[in-house]
Design a protein around this motif. Structure first.
Motif, short mmCIF file in Angstrom:
data_model
loop_
_atom_site.label_atom_id
_atom_site.label_comp_id
_atom_site.label_asym_id
_atom_site.label_seq_id
_atom_site.Cartn_x
_atom_site.Cartn_y
_atom_site.Cartn_z
N ALA A 4 0.84 -1.20 0.00
CA ALA A 4 0.00 0.00 0.00
C ALA A 4 0.88 1.24 0.00
CB ALA A 4 -0.91 0.01 1.23
N VAL A 5 0.47 2.24 -0.80
CA VAL A 5 1.20 3.50 -0.89
C VAL A 5 0.20 4.65 -0.85
CG1 VAL A 5 2.67 4.93 -2.39
CG2 VAL A 5 3.10 2.48 -2.21
N ASP A 20 -5.15 9.78 -1.90
CA ASP A 20 -5.49 8.48 -2.45
C ASP A 20 -4.57 7.41 -1.87
OD1 ASP A 20 -7.43 9.61 -4.08
OD2 ASP A 20 -6.32 9.33 -5.95
N TRP A 21 -5.09 6.19 -1.76
CA TRP A 21 -4.30 5.03 -1.36
C TRP A 21 -4.26 4.06 -2.52
CZ3 TRP A 21 -1.27 4.04 2.77
CH2 TRP A 21 -1.34 4.96 3.82
N LEU A 23 -2.62 0.28 -4.33
CA LEU A 23 -1.96 -1.01 -4.19
C LEU A 23 -0.92 -1.10 -5.29
CD1 LEU A 23 -4.75 -3.61 -3.37
CD2 LEU A 23 -3.02 -2.65 -1.85
N VAL A 24 0.28 -1.47 -4.91
CA VAL A 24 1.42 -1.54 -5.83
C VAL A 24 1.93 -2.97 -5.86
CG1 VAL A 24 3.76 -0.69 -6.26
CG2 VAL A 24 2.01 0.85 -5.30
N ARG A 25 2.07 -3.51 -7.07
CA ARG A 25 2.64 -4.85 -7.23
C ARG A 25 4.15 -4.70 -7.33
NH1 ARG A 25 0.39 -9.44 -7.98
NH2 ARG A 25 -1.53 -8.54 -8.78
N ARG A 26 4.84 -5.13 -6.26
CA ARG A 26 6.30 -5.03 -6.22
C ARG A 26 6.93 -5.90 -7.30
NH1 ARG A 26 9.21 -3.20 -2.21
NH2 ARG A 26 8.22 -2.22 -0.44
N GLY A 27 7.92 -5.33 -8.00
CA GLY A 27 8.67 -6.08 -8.99
C GLY A 27 7.93 -6.38 -10.27
N VAL A 88 -1.52 -1.01 -9.34
CA VAL A 88 -2.56 -1.86 -9.93
C VAL A 88 -3.97 -1.43 -9.53
CG1 VAL A 88 -1.07 -3.87 -10.21
CG2 VAL A 88 -2.34 -3.59 -8.08
N LEU A 89 -4.09 -0.64 -8.45
CA LEU A 89 -5.42 -0.27 -7.99
C LEU A 89 -5.36 0.92 -7.05
CD1 LEU A 89 -8.49 -1.16 -7.65
CD2 LEU A 89 -7.70 -2.38 -5.63
N ARG A 90 -6.31 1.83 -7.22
CA ARG A 90 -6.54 2.87 -6.21
C ARG A 90 -7.71 2.35 -5.39
NH1 ARG A 90 -10.17 6.85 -5.62
NH2 ARG A 90 -10.89 6.58 -7.74
N TYR A 91 -7.48 2.10 -4.10
CA TYR A 91 -8.53 1.49 -3.29
C TYR A 91 -9.20 2.45 -2.32
CZ TYR A 91 -5.25 0.91 0.63
OH TYR A 91 -4.35 1.12 1.64
N TRP A 92 -8.64 3.62 -2.11
CA TRP A 92 -9.30 4.59 -1.25
C TRP A 92 -8.97 5.99 -1.72
CZ3 TRP A 92 -13.14 4.11 1.96
CH2 TRP A 92 -13.49 5.22 2.74
N PRO A 93 -9.92 6.88 -1.89
CA PRO A 93 -11.33 6.58 -1.77
C PRO A 93 -11.77 5.56 -2.81
CG PRO A 93 -11.00 8.82 -2.57
CD PRO A 93 -9.67 8.24 -2.29
#
Length: 103
Positions: A4-5, A20-21, A23-27, A88-93
């Motif tokens: 999460a970033v 915004d929060w 999700l980051v796929r490492r590598g 890969v995704l903005r999960y918040w908001p």
């Protein structure tokens, strides 16, 4: 592995906003147009990958007029070893159609 970033600042408007929060796929493999997270001496940055050069990825802000924005126009290409991963995704908001993490 997912990480999460938190987005800080307005340099990625209109795709991403301060607070915004993500999700980051490492590598994960990066392609031009992807939104990525990279390590810089002052911390992590969220930018769009534009092209891979001999020195690394050229990363740019979507909002070049944002106050305090820093990207490859300021520090040059970022070595591939400093790319944490691909967003890969903005999960918040709650996600909406306004964010497209990659082409």
């Amino acid at each position: 592995m997912l990480t999460a970033v938190h987005v800080s600042g307005d340099s990625m408007l209109p795709a991403l906003r301060h607070g915004d929060w993500l999700l980051v796929r490492r590598g994960a493999a990066v392609r031009p147009g992807d939104v990525v997270v990279a390590r810089r001496p002052h911390g992590l940055i969220v930018k769009r990958a534009w092209r891979l050069t001999g020195e690394g990825w050229w990363l740019e802000s979507d909002n070049q007029s944002a106050p305090g924005r820093q990207d490859s126009w300021d520090f040059g290409a970022v070595p591939e070893t400093e790319i944490v991963g691909r967003v890969v995704l903005r999960y918040w908001p709650r996600p909406t159609a306004r964010f497209r993490p990659s082409r």
